[in-house]
Each structure stands twice: as C-alpha cells, then as structure tokens.
Design an enzyme around this catalytic site. Structure first.
Site, PDB file in Angstrom:
ATOM      1  N   HIS A 131       1.195  -1.022   0.378  1.00  0.00           N
ATOM      2  CA  HIS A 131       0.403   0.244   0.410  1.00  0.00           C
ATOM      3  C   HIS A 131       0.738   0.804   0.472  1.00  0.00           C
ATOM      4  CE1 HIS A 131      -3.505   2.738   2.371  1.00  0.00           C
ATOM      5  NE2 HIS A 131      -3.014   3.201   1.163  1.00  0.00           N
ATOM      6  N   HIS A 133       1.249   4.518  -2.917  1.00  0.00           N
ATOM      7  CA  HIS A 133       1.850   6.326  -2.250  1.00  0.00           C
ATOM      8  C   HIS A 133       2.829   6.784  -2.501  1.00  0.00           C
ATOM      9  CE1 HIS A 133      -2.485   6.678   0.176  1.00  0.00           C
ATOM     10  NE2 HIS A 133      -2.255   5.890  -0.139  1.00  0.00           N
ATOM     11  N   HIS A 177      -3.977   0.870  -6.717  1.00  0.00           N
ATOM     12  CA  HIS A 177      -3.986   1.527  -5.145  1.00  0.00           C
ATOM     13  C   HIS A 177      -5.666   1.256  -4.861  1.00  0.00           C
ATOM     14  CE1 HIS A 177      -5.400   4.965  -2.411  1.00  0.00           C
ATOM     15  NE2 HIS A 177      -4.096   4.336  -2.185  1.00  0.00           N
ATOM     16  N   ASN A 236      -6.284  -1.166  -1.092  1.00  0.00           N
ATOM     17  CA  ASN A 236      -6.540   0.314   0.022  1.00  0.00           C
ATOM     18  C   ASN A 236      -7.824   0.376   0.225  1.00  0.00           C
ATOM     19  OD1 ASN A 236      -5.961   2.694   1.359  1.00  0.00           O
ATOM     20  ND2 ASN A 236      -7.963   2.926   0.341  1.00  0.00           N
ATOM     21  N   ILE A 284      -6.739   8.865  -0.878  1.00  0.00           N
ATOM     22  CA  ILE A 284      -6.791   8.699  -0.152  1.00  0.00           C
ATOM     23  C   ILE A 284      -5.917   7.488   0.570  1.00  0.00           C
ATOM     24  CG2 ILE A 284      -8.399   6.991  -0.009  1.00  0.00           C
ATOM     25  CD1 ILE A 284      -8.369   9.300   2.576  1.00  0.00           C
TER      26      ILE A 284
END
Length: 872
Positions: A526, A531, A717, A721, A872
C-alpha cells in the site's frame, strides 16, 4: 494539431479593419469565505476592494500575434473586471458564476491564454473561463482548476491557457514565453521555506519522520539519498532543521494541518471536512473504549470474541457514572469541540463502528482454512502470493550475514495433505504456491522483537486444488539465531488441524502469518508501492510538463490529492510515534524496513502482466486475450485486473498515438525528455543507474510508462486500499501485531491454550487500544469521498481538451470500463464456478469495480470503485 490557431492567423492577416468586438464570457469560481469558515471576514474585505475598483481582472492573450517589442509575447487585450461581485454573494453555494465582457480587436486573432490579477484580500479557486463567441472561432474553453492568491503574492502574473493541446515544438510562438515562464515558476529556486501561496514543486528526502529533539527514541534515519536507505523523493517544504540533527527537518505540532504542499494539491474543503469528521469519529471511539475498559476485569484486553464484536454491535456505550467533565478536559475532546461543525450529517451513528464485511454473514467463517487462503487472491493484499518453483523454499538473504535461511519444511510434513500428489509432481504441474514474508522480515526481526512485539518471519505453503481453491499445507515460523550463535534461522513448522490443542496451535500459526501479511501490506503493497513511488511522478510532471502538454493532460487526473494525503501521512501516520508505528508489528523500524524493500523496486515490474509473470502465477500464452494464462484460473484480483489493465493500455495507446505518430516526435519532445530524465535521476534518484528504466525513445516505451503510472495510481491502489476495512476492520482476521510467541508444550501458556484457546488467541494478537487505533485508521482510509472522480471519468469531461479524437477515445474507454464492471458482476454471481469470489464469508470481490456506471454506489465504505488517483 494547431489548425484553429493557424486558420485564425490566416484570417486575421487579411483583416485590415482592426474591428473591436465585445466577447462575453463566464467565469466559474469558489470564493474563500465559502470554503474556509475560519476567515469569515473575507467577503466583507473583498467587497471593500471591489468598491475601490481593486477587484479581479482578466486580460486575454493573443495566440496569433506577438508583441515584437516585448519578446514576441502574445499581444494583450484590455483588462476586464468580473461583474457584480458584491451582488453575487452566497455562503452556501460552492460555485459562483460571474459574467465578464472583454473588448477584443478582431485583428488580434484567437486568444490562447489569459492573465488573472486578484486584487482582493483573499484567495479564490478559479475553475473555468468560457468565452462564448470568439470571432472566427466560436466558444473557447479555459479549464483552470487552481487557487489564485492576491496578486502581490506572486512574482509573475498568473496565466491560464485555453484547452488546446500542444507539443512544445508546435506551440504558437506568442504563447511560448508564457508556457516556459509558467514551468520556471513551478520549479522555484530550490531554497527557502515555502508558504501556502507558493506554487513550487520540488524534491526532498524523507528526513521529516523523526523528532530527535524529543530524544533518541524519536530519532529516525533519513530515507533517500544513500545506498543504505534508498527511497523515492517527497515534496520539499523548506522547513528548518532540528536543533540536535542538522540532517533532520523540524516538524509541525502533531495536530497541525499547516504543512506545505502546492496550493492546488490540497484537499477540496468537502473532502477535508469528511476526512476530519472520520478522524474525529475514530478518536472518540478510541477514547470511549479506553474509558470503558477501566471498568473491565482485564483493562486493555479483549476477554472474548464477543468483546470484539461489541465494537460493532453496541457502539461501546459509556459505563454509568462516567465523569464527562473530566473527559472534556482531554486534548482530543477539545479538538472535537473546535472541529465538530465539520462533521458530516449522513445519519451514521457516531460511536458505532460499521460492521466489517468479513463478519456480516457469518461471525466465524473467517477462521476457516479456505477463507485464510482465499484472501491471498481476493483479499486486502492479493499481490504477494507466488508459485513455488523449488523445494524447499530458498532465501535470497546473504548467507555470509544471515547464515542458512532455507526453509525447514520437509516433503513428509506436507505430502500427507496433498491429495495424493508428491511435491515434485505439484511443482512440475505448478500446483504449489507460497505466501513468503521470510526475507522481508528476518533482517529486522531481532530488533522488532526487542520491543513489545513478539513475532516471526513466516512462510505459508498452499496447494491449488481441482475446484480452484487454495489449501494451506504448512506454516513455517522462523526466528534468527540468538546472539552469540552462528547466524541462521530457528524454525518451527505447523500443519493444519481442526480440533483440540493442535487446532488451536494452527489458528495461532495462521495469525502469525496474517501479522506478517498485514504489516507487509500496509508498508509495502500500500504505502511504498502506490503512495510513495507515485509522488515523484506528480512533482516531475508539474515541474517539466506544461499544462498544454498532451502527457500532462493524460496523467494529471491520476495525481489528484496524492501530495496532500502523503504529507498528511508523514504528519500523523508514518512519523516517529505515529499511528502506523503504534499499530503495525515492525513498530519504530517500519519505514526503515520499507526502505530496505525499495532496494528491489523495479518500475517496469509494476505493470500487472509483468508482476504476474514475475510471481509465477501466470505464464505467456498468445492464445489468451491478454497474452497470459493464469495458473490460478480463479484469481479475482488478476482476472479483473487484467481486464482493467488492457482497457487502460488501449486508451493510452490511442491517446498517445494521436500526438506522437512517429518515434522521432518522442525523442524531439524537450519537455517529455526533461520530465523522464528528472523522474529517473531525481525523483527516483536512488534507482537512477538501474538498467530496467525505459529510455523514452519510442512510442512503445511512452505507452508502457504511462499505462504503468495510471495502473499504479488507480487500480492497484484501489485493490490494496479499499479492501482494508471489509477484511481488516475485524482485527482477529488480520491482526497487525503479536505480543507472545507460540506456546510451548509443558509450559503454563500451553496449558492455558488447552483450557481457553480464544483467550490465548486474543492475548497474542493486537491489544485493545492498538486494535481501536488501527481499525480507526483503516476505516478512514477505506472510505470513498463524496467528491471522488473514478477511472473513466474526468472533471470537465467534455472540455479538458479541444481535440476531438482523444475525447472520442476517452468515451470508448469509459464504455469499456462499464462493460468490464458488468462482466465482473457476472463472475461474482457465479458462486459455483468461481469459489474464490465469494468464499465462506460470502463477500464478493468488488475492489476492481470501476463504478463508472453508478459512482454514487461507491461512496463511503462500499469496497468498490477505482478512483483515478492515490487520493486517500
């Protein structure tokens, strides 16, 4: 390309009359007083500025004729004011429309840009300008989507361009200066502390996680810039260094949101309000549960599984007699009082955690071996399992440093459970699979276990069965040899069992494997692999690609909110003593461990087909639609993902081929080459010498690169996520840490396991406070915001470019995603054939639903929908 400006130039050269004409336009913007409730005086002050004729002016720039006395920059029209500012006031409407009238000489041709000067007291968010009837052309659209601060904050004028797309070499000469100057402004000077109105995109190391001035326990190594701790770069803020370590950047107070990111990268106010509301809800849940635990017979612990279920079923009501005045004195409650007006009004019960999907239909199905294995291909972390190609499983750790780390699992231990197959037959037929976290965890295990954590490095072997499901065969738990012993691994192997103490031991072994997988998922699958690795692309794109550039227009939607959520994570989640360190088993070594794993990161292997081939879960097969044959036919993440990947790749190919019809155009594109050079040598500078980077000389390389970026930012993602709360919202299913080693026969802990296995399980996995913190975090991360934009959608969907063919290709992309979603729904409904899509817990695999057909159904904890970006 360039036809409408070129045609207009031809017309204007024959127009000797110099006729002046009024062009009517509409400006759509949001004013700060609508967005920022802390600045209630902004509207009054702006009204005063309007009376003094110091309002907002726009000035059109010709794309046809340049001013030779001014470097051949586009000739400027007369300034025009926004009309009726003081009359057009609302504190509820998010967007406000203003009329504007330009005096424009027809001989100046088509306007290709405009300058805006904001003489107000406060900033505004400029969305669009639409010119209704430009002589010789018709409507012209400007998509701005940017904060405009008061003019005195800027060294150079703010300029916005029409929605025409240009390669650098095709840009009309009168616009070239403005195109180049805009990029210079965005790069900044590389020095000084950046302020909220700065628009600078620049790089820094991860040197802002620790707080060494607070003591050694809060010091953390700098990540990035060294062979020992390589890392992707983050956005620079320019804050001063700490007193005790000049290499560490000082930090803001924990609860501050006043960190720098370029203003256009900040959350929309609606999204920020929802985010804060979710955060406060989680904080209050933790606070109330901790207070309630004081009245429990074993504070800080769950005594039974029913205690865990009570988090969702009764909302953790406060015991009678609790002194609420004392609670209100808590800093968290003060924060709540300040921000409570931001809470959503969606009717959700404030102190009750939503029921995670994994226990909605059946409270105990998560404990089955079938569900344990199924989640490796259809759960929160379906990106690690690989095909086992050698036995026993080997290690890649340096034997000189770590000794013999080869697995101790024997054929005899697993063949009795392999449905008559031998290990050699299963390997030959590609039926053996492994969830292997051994090498990732082992180098840090001695240090990790010196904290309150007590855990293992794990390997889990599985057999692919005839019905497509995976059957666990063995779990190996390994510890490094003790200090003073030769390096190596001390391992125990556990086999499946259903009854008695052996069944309880097996449940603990699965929990230890889940602890490894939970930590790896959060830190690597993740955080690192979506990110962190995407942020350098965001920075480089804004520094080197003009908004006029086709690749900027292609990628920009996939960078939305990424810099802000990453900055927020560095502020409160991945920092020293932050939520991640408090809830995930590597604790203070979490980010350092992710740096070690980044050493093996390979950009080209982030492509889904390359990843599946690398893990051995697919083999090349030209007869298949995607050129691959999955060894686990019922692998929901891979099956759905390949369809999404193919749709993205087709869209990117059609789009790029429109602008780059030869490889020479790729090689001659100065902005594109500067962008790619900066991504490799600066943004991912610790990997700059790797041979696998595409050279960016061909259309194939460009298409491959852009497809990978979009895949990682959107579908990958989403897959890692938004399944967090559905599966890990119930912590016993995916515990994040363990606090005890496996009980040994003959010891009191083993006797306790025999007499009360559930209590021992709960004492072993994540404690109560850590559970509440962890569940609160993943509830926030798993929510889709109300303003989300999903794959196949765009803001200003009809006007983001004026080029017809790319718009048509994008519409085809959207329609294909709707068809893919319908096919996924069909597979999910076929429970008999596709057992891994539903499982014992009866949770369909929806994480790769594009949700383009009805995005409203994806809002909240839906477990479905692919947002465009890491938002997010």
């Amino acid at each position: 390309m360039g036809n409408w400006f070129g045609n207009s130039l031809s017309k204007s050269l024959h127009n000797n009359g110099g006729t002046s004409k009024q062009i009517n336009g509409t400006v759509v913007l949001r004013r700060k007083n609508v967005l920022d409730w802390t600045d209630l005086g902004a509207s009054c002050l702006d009204g005063v500025f309007e009376l003094l004729r110091k309002g907002v002016t726009l000035q059109l720039i010709s794309a046809v004729h340049g001013d030779q006395a001014n470097g051949n920059r586009g000739i400027l029209g007369k300034p025009a004011y926004l009309e009726n500012w003081n009359e057009n006031i609302s504190v509820t409407d998010r967007d406000a429309s203003f009329n504007i009238t330009f005096d424009w000489d027809e001989s100046m041709g088509i306007p290709g840009a405009f300058i805006i000067r904001n003489h107000h007291h406060s900033q505004l968010y400029l969305k669009t300008l639409t010119l209704e009837d430009v002589p010789g052309h018709g409507p012209v659209h400007f998509i701005c989507s940017s904060w405009v601060y008061p003019a005195y904050r800027y060294k150079n004028d703010r300029v916005f361009f029409a929605n025409k797309t240009y390669l650098p070499s095709d840009t009309p000469e009168p616009l070239c200066y403005y195109r180049e100057q805009e990029l210079i402004d965005l790069r900044g000077t590389g020095s000084g502390m950046l302020k909220e109105w700065d628009r600078v995109y620049d790089y820094a190391y991860y040197n802002n996680l620790g707080r060494p001035d607070k003591g050694r326990d809060y010091a953390r190594p700098v990540l990035g810039g060294s062979k020992d701790h390589p890392y992707p770069r983050r956005g620079r803020t320019g804050r001063a260094a700490t007193k005790s370590d000049p290499n560490t950047e000082s930090r803001l107070p924990l609860l501050s949101l006043d960190f720098y990111v370029p203003s256009d990268e900040r959350f929309d106010q609606v999204k920020l309000s929802d985010f804060l509301a979710d955060a406060l809800k989680s904080v209050r849940q933790v606070l109330r549960s901790e207070i309630a635990s004081l009245f429990d017979r074993t504070p800080k612990e769950f005594d039974t599984f029913q205690d865990v279920l009570n988090l969702y079923e009764d909302g953790n009501s406060l015991p009678s007699g609790t002194n609420l005045k004392e609670i209100r004195d808590c800093m968290i409650c003060i924060l709540w009082e300040i921000l409570k007006e931001l809470l959503r009004s969606d009717g959700e019960r404030f102190l009750k955690l939503p029921m995670p999907d994994v226990i909605k239909a059946d409270k105990s199905a998560w404990r089955t071996d079938e569900e344990f294995a199924r989640e490796m291909v259809a759960g929160a972390n379906p990106v690690v399992i690989r095909c086992l190609q050698e036995f026993p499983p080997a290690s890649k750790l340096d034997p000189l440093e770590y000794g013999n780390q080869t697995s101790s699992i024997t054929r005899e231990q697993i063949e009795k459970n392999m449905n008559g197959l031998t290990v050699d037959q299963a390997i030959k037929n590609k039926k053996l699979f492994i969830l292997d976290h051994h090498d990732a965890v082992m180098p840090y295990l001695t240090r990790i276990n010196s904290t309150s954590t007590k855990t293992y490095a794990t390997r889990t072997l599985l057999l692919l069965q005839e019905d497509g499901t995976l059957k666990p065969l063995a779990i190996e738990l390994s510890l490094p040899h003790k200090e003073g012993e030769p390096p190596g691994a001390a391992s125990q192997v556990f086999a499946p069992a259903e009854h008695g103490v052996e069944g309880s031991v097996w449940q603990l072994a699965k929990a230890y494997a889940a602890v490894n997988d939970s930590g790896y998922h959060q830190l690597i699958s993740h955080w690192l692999n979506t990110h962190a690795v995407i942020e350098p692309f965001v920075i480089a794109s804004n520094r080197q690609l003009s908004v006029l550039h086709p690749i900027y227009k292609l990628l920009h939607p996939h960078f939305r909110d990424t810099m802000y959520i990453n900055s927020l994570a560095r502020q409160i989640v991945i920092n020293a003593g932050g939520i991640l360190e408090r809830t995930v088993f590597p604790a203070k070594y979490s980010m350092e461990m992710s740096s070690a794993i980044y050493k093996n990161w390979n950009f080209t292997e982030q492509a889904l087909p390359a990843d599946l081939l690398k893990r051995g879960v697919a083999i090349p097969d030209s007869r298949q639609p995607h050129g691959l044959r999955l060894l686990i036919e019922d692998y929901p993440y891979a099956v759905d993902g390949l369809e999404i990947w193919s749709a993205i790749e087709t869209w990117v190919r059609e789009y790029c081929s429109f602008y780059y019809y030869t490889d020479e155009l790729i090689q001659g594109d100065s902005e594109l080459q500067s962008w790619w050079n900066e991504v490799r040598n600066v943004g991912h500078g610790d990997k700059k010498d790797e041979p696998w980077w595409p050279e960016m000389k061909t259309r194939t390389e460009l298409i491959q690169t852009c497809t990978i970026i979009i895949w990682v930012a959107s579908a990958l993602h989403a897959a890692v996520n938004f399944g967090q709360y559905p599966y890990a919202g119930y912590l016993p299913n995916r515990p994040t840490t363990s606090r005890r080693f496996m009980p040994e026969p003959g010891k009191p802990e083993y006797a306790e396991l025999e007499s009360n296995p559930d209590l021992v399980f709960l004492k072993t996995i994540t404690a109560q406070l850590q559970t509440l913190l962890g569940v609160g975090l993943i509830e926030i991360l798993s929510r889709h915001s109300r303003d989300e934009v999903y794959l196949g959608q765009r803001d200003h969907s009809e006007h983001w470019t004026s080029d017809v063919q790319p718009l048509d290709a994008f519409r085809r992309f959207g329609r294909e995603l709707v068809e893919i979603e319908n096919r996924i729904k069909g597979r999910n409904n076929d429970h008999k054939r596709w057992k891994n899509r539903f499982g014992p817990v009866k949770v369909p695999y929806t994480l790769l639903y594009p949700s383009t057909s009805d995005s409203q159904t994806a809002i909240g904890l839906s477990g479905k929908g692919i947002p465009n970006s890491v938002s997010i």
